[in-house]
Design an enzyme around this catalytic site. Structure first.
Site, short mmCIF file in Angstrom:
data_model
loop_
_atom_site.label_atom_id
_atom_site.label_comp_id
_atom_site.label_asym_id
_atom_site.label_seq_id
_atom_site.Cartn_x
_atom_site.Cartn_y
_atom_site.Cartn_z
N GLU A 149 -5.66 3.92 6.47
CA GLU A 149 -5.21 3.55 5.12
C GLU A 149 -5.49 4.66 4.10
O GLU A 149 -4.60 5.00 3.32
CB GLU A 149 -5.86 2.21 4.73
CG GLU A 149 -5.20 1.53 3.55
CD GLU A 149 -5.91 1.84 2.26
OE1 GLU A 149 -5.52 1.28 1.25
OE2 GLU A 149 -6.84 2.67 2.25
N SER A 189 -11.01 -0.48 2.68
CA SER A 189 -10.36 -0.70 3.97
C SER A 189 -10.00 0.65 4.59
O SER A 189 -9.29 1.42 3.97
CB SER A 189 -9.06 -1.49 3.80
OG SER A 189 -9.30 -2.72 3.20
N ARG A 198 0.83 -1.21 0.00
CA ARG A 198 0.00 0.00 0.00
C ARG A 198 0.86 1.26 0.00
O ARG A 198 0.53 2.25 0.66
CB ARG A 198 -0.93 0.03 1.22
CG ARG A 198 -1.88 -1.13 1.31
CD ARG A 198 -2.99 -0.90 0.34
NE ARG A 198 -3.56 -2.16 -0.09
CZ ARG A 198 -4.82 -2.53 0.10
NH1 ARG A 198 -5.61 -1.75 0.74
NH2 ARG A 198 -5.25 -3.67 -0.37
N1 EPU Z 1 -12.13 -10.56 9.25
C1 EPU Z 1 -12.93 -10.68 10.36
N2 EPU Z 1 -13.89 -9.74 10.58
C2 EPU Z 1 -14.09 -8.71 9.72
C3 EPU Z 1 -13.28 -8.58 8.58
C4 EPU Z 1 -12.29 -9.53 8.36
O1 EPU Z 1 -12.77 -11.60 11.16
O2 EPU Z 1 -15.00 -7.91 9.97
C5 EPU Z 1 -11.12 -11.60 8.99
C6 EPU Z 1 -11.55 -12.46 7.81
O3 EPU Z 1 -12.37 -13.52 8.22
C7 EPU Z 1 -10.24 -12.95 7.27
C8 EPU Z 1 -9.28 -11.80 7.58
O4 EPU Z 1 -9.90 -10.99 8.57
O5 EPU Z 1 -9.81 -14.09 7.94
C9 EPU Z 1 -8.92 -10.96 6.37
O6 EPU Z 1 -10.11 -10.43 5.79
P1 EPU Z 1 -10.27 -10.25 4.20
O7 EPU Z 1 -9.83 -11.48 3.50
O8 EPU Z 1 -11.65 -9.76 3.96
O9 EPU Z 1 -9.19 -9.19 3.80
P2 EPU Z 1 -8.67 -7.90 4.56
O10 EPU Z 1 -7.33 -8.17 5.16
O11 EPU Z 1 -9.73 -7.41 5.46
C10 EPU Z 1 -7.34 -6.96 2.48
C11 EPU Z 1 -7.26 -5.64 1.81
C12 EPU Z 1 -8.48 -5.42 0.95
C13 EPU Z 1 -8.48 -6.50 -0.12
C14 EPU Z 1 -8.54 -7.87 0.60
C15 EPU Z 1 -8.40 -9.03 -0.36
C16 EPU Z 1 -5.92 -4.23 3.28
C17 EPU Z 1 -5.93 -3.12 4.28
N3 EPU Z 1 -7.13 -4.59 2.81
O12 EPU Z 1 -8.50 -6.90 3.34
O13 EPU Z 1 -8.40 -4.14 0.32
O14 EPU Z 1 -9.58 -6.37 -1.00
O15 EPU Z 1 -7.44 -7.99 1.53
O16 EPU Z 1 -7.10 -9.09 -0.84
O17 EPU Z 1 -4.85 -4.72 2.93
C18 EPU Z 1 -9.13 -1.86 0.21
O18 EPU Z 1 -7.96 -1.52 0.26
O19 EPU Z 1 -10.04 -0.99 0.13
C19 EPU Z 1 -9.49 -3.26 0.30
C20 EPU Z 1 -10.76 -3.66 0.35
#
Ligand code: EPU
Length: 346
Positions: free
Chosen positions: A329, A231, A153
């Site tokens: 972010e 995010s 990022r």
């Molecule tokens: N999780 C929870 N509760 C929640 C949200 C997430 O327990 O409310 C857990 C999920 O179950 C999972 C883990 O956290 O085990 C990760 O969640 P997710 O796969 O949805 O991805 P993320 O880490 O929340 C990142 C990026 C997203 C991107 C996704 C997919 C960052 C800050 N965010 O999200 O980016 O789409 O991975 O690669 O790195 C964005 O930047 O706007 C964005 C959506």
């Protein structure tokens, strides 16, 4: 985020010659000239109620094929092209690589600024170079991947805000229909279902794109319906030792190994476990399906201050529970167009 914001002046940049002409008459140091702020699609910025700057909006359009072989194509994409439309266009052409980045809001010119990434792919994986205007010296440059100094990022452009205006991005995409990256979460299973519906054995890049569109639509609110900037917090990176200690108390904590004995922790998980899913400070609250996303329930009325209050509250509660500091972010824009870092989290 649909925050209330009025700028002193806005200049749309429709081509590179127009930018040269505008800048020729712009004395960077003159007192009567307001500072310049470069705004792309606006999907990842938190704007102040009054922006006392000259806002430059690059909206130049065009997708040009510059090289084609059996294995790859090179395309040059102008900054004002909508990112998601570019992804669907390239996949329809049989040019692959960007499919995991489907449905990310915003315009192509902003994509390198934070090295957009999702589902195992980052922009830098397919980028060749960026053509950009250096505002302080009024000169054009080609920046290679190394020049862009990409990180998670992060990039040179993000660290030196209002210094570069990106006009064009060149990608090298592949044409191998059997090459996909679907290891992340549910992507493989959903993509496979699409393949089987079409009597194909293996998921192709179009199936992966469709799977990612489905997954994102389920978890992430559409900014047009419920304003948000994706995010809101970065996934914090903590030492392995701290992660191991937390795992003792919270065996279900979600983390991904990083280089140098560090772990990237899922901020969404931390926020949810801190009891903040759907919570915040009205009208800015976390999303019911994805706690990492802050949503604005009073579009065009809520201000940056409302966002700061909700951010502070969430970060404080998470810090008290896990001793992990969450960082914002999206980009925080000060009234003079300069960029504010995380001074709002104490
Ligand atoms: N999780 C929870 N509760 C929640 C949200 C997430 O327990 O409310 C857990 C999920 O179950 C999972 C883990 O956290 O085990 C990760 O969640 P997710 O796969 O949805 O991805 P993320 O880490 O929340 C990142 C990026 C997203 C991107 C996704 C997919 C960052 C800050 N965010 O999200 O980016 O789409 O991975 O690669 O790195 C964005 O930047 O706007 C964005 C959506």
């Amino acid at each position: 985020m649909a925050l209330a914001c009025i700028a002193d002046s806005v200049v749309t940049v429709t081509d590179e010659a127009q930018l040269d002409a505008f800048m020729a008459n712009y004395d960077v140091k003159a007192e009567h000239n307001k500072p310049i702020f470069v705004l792309s699609g606006g999907s990842n910025v938190l704007l102040p109620a009054h922006l006392k700057a000259t806002v430059l909006c690059p909206i130049m359009r065009g997708i040009h094929l510059t090289a084609q072989t059996d294995g790859y194509v090179d395309i040059e994409v102008m900054a004002g092209e909508n990112w998601h439309d570019l992804v669907t266009y390239t996949v329809a052409q049989g040019w692959y690589g960007l499919e995991n980045l489907a449905l990310i809001p915003g315009l192509t010119g902003a994509a390198p600024v934070q090295n957009i990434g999702a589902y195992g792919v980052q922009l830098e994986d397919y980028l060749q170079f960026v053509r950009a205007y250096h505002l302080p010296t009024k000169t054009w440059h080609h920046l290679s991947v190394a020049d862009c100094e990409f990180g998670y990022r992060d990039s040179l452009f993000k660290r030196a805000p209002n210094t570069w205006l990106i006009s064009c991005v060149r990608f090298r995409l592949h044409t191998d229909v059997s090459k996909v990256l679907a290891s992340y979460g549910d992507v493989q299973a959903v993509a496979q279902r699409y393949a089987e519906q079409q009597q194909r054995q293996q998921a192709n890049p179009a199936d992966v794109m469709q799977a990612i569109i489905d997954i994102r639509q389920q978890k992430l609110p559409d900014p047009k319906q419920l304003p948000n900037c994706g995010s809101f917090f970065q996934n914090p990176i903590i030492p392995q030792s701290q992660f191991a200690a937390l795992q003792k108390s919270y065996p279900a904590i979600v983390g991904y190994p990083m280089p140098d004995a560090m772990i990237k922790v899922a901020a969404g998980w931390l926020i949810e476990q801190a009891g903040l899913k759907g919570d915040g400070i009205a009208p800015i609250v976390t999303h019911q399906q994805q706690a990492l996303v802050l949503t604005n329930h009073t579009p065009h009325q809520a201000t940056q201050d409302d966002v700061a209050a909700a951010q502070q509250y969430i970060a404080d509660v998470v810090y008290e529970k896990f001793a992990i500091q969450l960082s914002r972010e999206p980009v925080w824009v000060n009234p003079d167009g300069s960029i504010g870092y995380d001074e709002h989290v104490v």
